[in-house]
Scaffold this motif. Structure first.
Motif, PDB file in Angstrom:
ATOM      1  N   ARG A   4       0.861  -1.184   0.000  1.00 51.38           N
ATOM      2  CA  ARG A   4       0.000   0.000   0.000  1.00 51.38           C
ATOM      3  C   ARG A   4       0.895   1.232   0.000  1.00 51.38           C
ATOM      4  O   ARG A   4       1.747   1.375   0.869  1.00 51.38           O
ATOM      5  CB  ARG A   4      -0.904   0.024   1.222  1.00 51.38           C
ATOM      6  CG  ARG A   4      -1.901  -1.095   1.248  1.00 51.38           C
ATOM      7  CD  ARG A   4      -2.828  -0.923   2.451  1.00 51.38           C
ATOM      8  NE  ARG A   4      -3.428  -2.190   2.787  1.00 51.38           N
ATOM      9  CZ  ARG A   4      -3.112  -2.931   3.846  1.00 51.38           C
ATOM     10  NH1 ARG A   4      -2.225  -2.517   4.705  1.00 51.38           N
ATOM     11  NH2 ARG A   4      -3.708  -4.074   4.062  1.00 51.38           N
ATOM     12  N   CYS A   6       0.867   5.493  -0.232  1.00 49.26           N
ATOM     13  CA  CYS A   6       0.107   6.734  -0.165  1.00 49.26           C
ATOM     14  C   CYS A   6       1.054   7.868  -0.534  1.00 49.26           C
ATOM     15  O   CYS A   6       2.056   8.096   0.138  1.00 49.26           O
ATOM     16  CB  CYS A   6      -0.450   6.935   1.246  1.00 49.26           C
ATOM     17  SG  CYS A   6      -1.412   8.438   1.417  1.00 49.26           S
ATOM     18  N   HIS A  35      -2.264  -1.333  -3.663  1.00 50.56           N
ATOM     19  CA  HIS A  35      -3.183  -0.194  -3.717  1.00 50.56           C
ATOM     20  C   HIS A  35      -2.356   1.082  -3.595  1.00 50.56           C
ATOM     21  O   HIS A  35      -1.532   1.220  -2.694  1.00 50.56           O
ATOM     22  CB  HIS A  35      -4.228  -0.239  -2.611  1.00 50.56           C
ATOM     23  CG  HIS A  35      -5.270   0.824  -2.783  1.00 50.56           C
ATOM     24  ND1 HIS A  35      -6.264   0.727  -3.720  1.00 50.56           N
ATOM     25  CD2 HIS A  35      -5.442   2.006  -2.170  1.00 50.56           C
ATOM     26  CE1 HIS A  35      -7.019   1.815  -3.666  1.00 50.56           C
ATOM     27  NE2 HIS A  35      -6.537   2.610  -2.733  1.00 50.56           N
ATOM     28  N   TYR A  36      -2.564   2.015  -4.527  1.00 54.16           N
ATOM     29  CA  TYR A  36      -1.842   3.283  -4.564  1.00 54.16           C
ATOM     30  C   TYR A  36      -2.863   4.391  -4.363  1.00 54.16           C
ATOM     31  O   TYR A  36      -3.835   4.482  -5.098  1.00 54.16           O
ATOM     32  CB  TYR A  36      -1.153   3.440  -5.927  1.00 54.16           C
ATOM     33  CG  TYR A  36      -0.031   4.445  -5.945  1.00 54.16           C
ATOM     34  CD1 TYR A  36       1.292   4.026  -6.004  1.00 54.16           C
ATOM     35  CD2 TYR A  36      -0.281   5.808  -5.931  1.00 54.16           C
ATOM     36  CE1 TYR A  36       2.334   4.941  -6.036  1.00 54.16           C
ATOM     37  CE2 TYR A  36       0.755   6.727  -5.965  1.00 54.16           C
ATOM     38  CZ  TYR A  36       2.062   6.284  -6.018  1.00 54.16           C
ATOM     39  OH  TYR A  36       3.085   7.190  -6.052  1.00 54.16           O
ATOM     40  N   ARG A  37      -2.636   5.204  -3.355  1.00 53.77           N
ATOM     41  CA  ARG A  37      -3.548   6.321  -3.072  1.00 53.77           C
ATOM     42  C   ARG A  37      -2.792   7.629  -3.233  1.00 53.77           C
ATOM     43  O   ARG A  37      -1.723   7.821  -2.664  1.00 53.77           O
ATOM     44  CB  ARG A  37      -4.083   6.217  -1.657  1.00 53.77           C
ATOM     45  CG  ARG A  37      -4.942   7.414  -1.265  1.00 53.77           C
ATOM     46  CD  ARG A  37      -5.544   7.268   0.097  1.00 53.77           C
ATOM     47  NE  ARG A  37      -6.509   6.181   0.048  1.00 53.77           N
ATOM     48  CZ  ARG A  37      -6.759   5.361   1.059  1.00 53.77           C
ATOM     49  NH1 ARG A  37      -6.114   5.492   2.178  1.00 53.77           N
ATOM     50  NH2 ARG A  37      -7.661   4.416   0.930  1.00 53.77           N
ATOM     51  N   GLU A  64      -6.254   5.196  -6.546  1.00 52.41           N
ATOM     52  CA  GLU A  64      -7.328   6.176  -6.370  1.00 52.41           C
ATOM     53  C   GLU A  64      -6.724   7.543  -6.079  1.00 52.41           C
ATOM     54  O   GLU A  64      -5.606   7.643  -5.583  1.00 52.41           O
ATOM     55  CB  GLU A  64      -8.262   5.770  -5.227  1.00 52.41           C
ATOM     56  CG  GLU A  64      -7.606   5.829  -3.866  1.00 52.41           C
ATOM     57  CD  GLU A  64      -8.536   5.511  -2.714  1.00 52.41           C
ATOM     58  OE1 GLU A  64      -9.719   5.877  -2.778  1.00 52.41           O
ATOM     59  OE2 GLU A  64      -8.058   4.901  -1.740  1.00 52.41           O
ATOM     60  N   VAL A  66      -7.601  10.911  -3.933  1.00 55.41           N
ATOM     61  CA  VAL A  66      -8.449  11.449  -2.870  1.00 55.41           C
ATOM     62  C   VAL A  66      -8.081  12.911  -2.699  1.00 55.41           C
ATOM     63  O   VAL A  66      -6.911  13.249  -2.538  1.00 55.41           O
ATOM     64  CB  VAL A  66      -8.253  10.685  -1.541  1.00 55.41           C
ATOM     65  CG1 VAL A  66      -9.071  11.321  -0.427  1.00 55.41           C
ATOM     66  CG2 VAL A  66      -8.614   9.220  -1.712  1.00 55.41           C
ATOM     67  N   ALA A  78     -10.440   8.657   3.679  1.00 59.48           N
ATOM     68  CA  ALA A  78      -9.023   8.292   3.661  1.00 59.48           C
ATOM     69  C   ALA A  78      -8.572   7.840   5.043  1.00 59.48           C
ATOM     70  O   ALA A  78      -7.822   6.881   5.169  1.00 59.48           O
ATOM     71  CB  ALA A  78      -8.178   9.459   3.180  1.00 59.48           C
ATOM     72  N   GLN A  82      -7.065   3.596   6.350  1.00 58.16           N
ATOM     73  CA  GLN A  82      -5.613   3.589   6.520  1.00 58.16           C
ATOM     74  C   GLN A  82      -5.089   2.405   7.319  1.00 58.16           C
ATOM     75  O   GLN A  82      -3.915   2.350   7.617  1.00 58.16           O
ATOM     76  CB  GLN A  82      -5.156   4.890   7.197  1.00 58.16           C
ATOM     77  CG  GLN A  82      -5.338   6.122   6.360  1.00 58.16           C
ATOM     78  CD  GLN A  82      -4.526   6.097   5.087  1.00 58.16           C
ATOM     79  OE1 GLN A  82      -3.403   5.635   5.047  1.00 58.16           O
ATOM     80  NE2 GLN A  82      -5.109   6.576   4.014  1.00 58.16           N
ATOM     81  N   TRP A  86       1.421   1.108   5.424  1.00 56.88           N
ATOM     82  CA  TRP A  86       1.429   1.940   4.214  1.00 56.88           C
ATOM     83  C   TRP A  86       2.814   2.549   4.056  1.00 56.88           C
ATOM     84  O   TRP A  86       3.452   2.915   5.045  1.00 56.88           O
ATOM     85  CB  TRP A  86       0.404   3.082   4.320  1.00 56.88           C
ATOM     86  CG  TRP A  86      -1.006   2.657   4.129  1.00 56.88           C
ATOM     87  CD1 TRP A  86      -1.802   2.026   5.040  1.00 56.88           C
ATOM     88  CD2 TRP A  86      -1.802   2.829   2.962  1.00 56.88           C
ATOM     89  NE1 TRP A  86      -3.038   1.799   4.503  1.00 56.88           N
ATOM     90  CE2 TRP A  86      -3.070   2.283   3.228  1.00 56.88           C
ATOM     91  CE3 TRP A  86      -1.569   3.398   1.721  1.00 56.88           C
ATOM     92  CZ2 TRP A  86      -4.088   2.289   2.297  1.00 56.88           C
ATOM     93  CZ3 TRP A  86      -2.594   3.409   0.790  1.00 56.88           C
ATOM     94  CH2 TRP A  86      -3.836   2.854   1.076  1.00 56.88           C
TER      95      TRP A  86
END
Length: 145
Positions: A4, A6, A35-37, A64, A66, A78, A82, A86
């Protein structure tokens, strides 16, 4: 545990696209679980990031965007998501921090900017202004030369 990432302030999304593209080719099994935020304070850049991810064919379950509030507060959606480990990237944040910001005052001479935690009334995290900029007499020996 899935990877993950962020990224805060991801510019136009170049780092996200590069990293995700590399991961998909070099480690497809990790890419399938990652998952990349992108947390973005700029509405315009958030649209650019989302468009570039979409145009590159990155599925929504992989990445995604945000919108980060201008106060720096993380949006509720968000914060709620979490959980777990991450990796945090601040590529477009750290390189834009001010360095050696000076101001000349006719009476005090050269002043150097310092960012401090706000403690005065009307400031602090509740006001959305957790920091303040203060100017003090220049003390940096390199800049004094």
């Amino acid at each position: 545990e899935p990877l993950r990432i962020c990224e805060v302030g991801g510019g136009t999304g170049t780092a996200a696209l590069s990293l995700l593209g590399w991961l998909a080719k070099a480690h497809p099994e990790e890419y399938a679980r990652c998952h990349y935020r992108l947390l973005e304070p700029s509405e315009r850049l958030a649209r650019v990031q989302a468009g570039r991810l979409r145009d590159a064919g990155v599925p929504p379950e992989r990445a995604e965007v945000v919108r980060l509030a201008s106060s720096g507060e993380w949006p509720p959606e968000a914060r709620a998501a979490q959980a777990g480990a991450w990796s945090l990237l601040l590529l477009e944040v750290l390189d834009n921090l001010p360095h050696d910001k000076l101001r000349h005052d006719p009476d005090a001479g050269l002043l150097e900017a310092h960012v401090t935690a706000a403690s005065s009334p009307g400031s602090g995290p509740a006001s959305g202004r957790p920091f303040r900029e203060e100017f003090e007499p220049l003390a940096d020996p390199v800049l004094l030369e």
